[in-house]
Design an enzyme around this catalytic site. Structure first.
Site, short mmCIF file in Angstrom:
data_model
loop_
_atom_site.label_atom_id
_atom_site.label_comp_id
_atom_site.label_asym_id
_atom_site.label_seq_id
_atom_site.Cartn_x
_atom_site.Cartn_y
_atom_site.Cartn_z
N PRO A 163 0.74 -1.42 -0.26
CA PRO A 163 -0.60 -0.28 -0.19
C PRO A 163 0.46 1.21 0.16
O PRO A 163 0.27 2.33 -0.32
CB PRO A 163 -0.54 -0.26 1.50
N GLU B 114 4.16 -8.15 8.48
CA GLU B 114 3.76 -6.78 8.32
C GLU B 114 4.54 -6.26 6.99
O GLU B 114 4.31 -5.12 7.11
CB GLU B 114 4.14 -5.98 9.79
N ARG C 31 -3.08 -9.41 -20.67
CA ARG C 31 -4.36 -9.43 -21.53
C ARG C 31 -3.89 -7.33 -22.75
O ARG C 31 -4.65 -7.42 -23.82
CB ARG C 31 -5.73 -8.48 -21.11
N ASP D 48 -10.59 -0.66 -25.83
CA ASP D 48 -10.71 1.00 -25.93
C ASP D 48 -11.45 2.35 -25.03
O ASP D 48 -10.43 3.05 -24.81
CB ASP D 48 -11.61 0.81 -27.03
C1 4FM Z 1 2.31 -5.70 1.36
C2 4FM Z 1 1.01 -7.59 3.27
C3 4FM Z 1 2.81 -6.43 1.85
C4 4FM Z 1 2.29 -7.64 3.65
C5 4FM Z 1 1.17 -6.15 1.78
C6 4FM Z 1 3.03 -7.44 3.28
C7 4FM Z 1 -1.58 -3.37 -1.64
C8 4FM Z 1 -2.19 -2.98 -1.84
C9 4FM Z 1 -1.02 -4.98 -0.02
C10 4FM Z 1 -0.15 -6.24 1.82
N1 4FM Z 1 -0.07 -4.81 -2.35
N2 4FM Z 1 -1.33 -2.92 -2.74
N3 4FM Z 1 -2.87 -2.75 -1.65
N4 4FM Z 1 -0.55 -5.47 0.55
O1 4FM Z 1 -2.49 -4.23 0.97
O2 4FM Z 1 -0.67 -4.04 -3.76
CL1 4FM Z 1 4.57 -8.26 3.35
#
Ligand code: 4FM
Length: 246
Positions: free
Chosen positions: A89, A116, A154, A169
């Site tokens: 995130p 985490e 895709r 498109d």
């Molecule tokens: C990412 C959990 C890394 C543990 C997550 C680790 C996420 C998102 C997401 C969770 N990834 N977009 N939103 N990952 O929530 O891409 Cl170590």
């Protein structure tokens, strides 16, 4: 195009190659999908991939060495100069333009984390780009990695048939898609718009563009702000909004 995914759940990632468009692309040899498990790069009896966070607090952190070694192993089996992308995130938000940029590469190495997070020093030494699917928290990066692969595959030449590729498109033009209908003509008093039954392909194309513009304006004004509408598109949108307000 070759995809590598480093993940503690390689079987989960492998399922994208079993179904639908990506499954067909893999069968036809248009893509290669390989996974690498950090657990296979441990040397202790417990095959430990996580450890407690310095500074304390809840949860665990992915250890540097098993992930670094898994990335190295995956890299050795991919074309040189494949960027390494970490899904989290904290990353830049993935969009169709990013999918298009990735689709021009010979390969992509994706790191799906668990717990985490990963040790920050992996980001500094092994990761080229941090990418997010959006402002929500998943339990791990696997589903995000699978979504990125799906969106990229895709776009590869020959993956979609002629029928399907027209479907690209709308979003490719930076707009939301128009509404879709199939038989029957009426369901519980709700009729298919007359224009779609008219056989007038120019009028149908105009209506679809107008719907795409109108829905984008109402639901995703941020998308429309990025576009520079021409006079014809502006007029179609104005007409949509006038009809909407009646
Ligand atoms: C990412 C959990 C890394 C543990 C997550 C680790 C996420 C998102 C997401 C969770 N990834 N977009 N939103 N990952 O929530 O891409 Cl170590």
């Amino acid at each position: 195009m070759q995809f590598g995914v480093v993940s503690l759940f390689p079987d989960m990632v492998g399922t994208i190659g079993e179904f639908g468009v990506v499954g067909r692309a893999q069968q036809r040899g248009l893509i290669l999908l390989a996974t690498e498990n950090p657990r296979d790069h441990t040397d202790d009896a417990h095959r430990t991939v996580d450890d407690r966070p310095y500074g304390g607090g809840p949860g665990m952190v992915m250890k540097f060495q098993p992930v670094a070694d898994a990335l190295q192993a995956a890299k050795s089996r991919l074309p040189a100069a494949c960027p390494v992308v970490y899904l989290s995130p904290q990353g830049r938000v993935f969009d169709q333009a990013m999918a298009k940029r990735f689709s021009a590469l010979p390969g992509l190495l994706l790191l799906a984390g668990r717990y985490e997070g990963i040790d920050e020093r992996l980001l500094e030494s092994h990761i080229d780009e941090e990418v997010s699917l959006g402002d929500f928290v998943l339990s791990g990066g696997e589903i995000a990695a699978m979504a990125v692969i799906d969106a990229v595959v895709r776009l590869l030449p020959g993956v979609l048939g002629d029928d399907e590729s027209a479907l690209q498109d709308s979003f490719m033009q930076g707009l939301l898609d128009h509404p879709h209908y199939t038989r029957p003509e009426e369901i519980a008093g709700r009729r298919v718009p007359d224009v779609l039954l008219s056989g007038d392909h120019a009028e149908i194309a105009k209506w679809r563009l107008q719907q795409a513009l109108g829905r984008s304006f109402l639901r995703r004004p941020d998308l429309l702000e990025k576009l520079d509408l021409d006079d014809g598109q502006r007029r179609l949108l104005d007409e949509f909004l006038k009809e909407q307000s009646q």
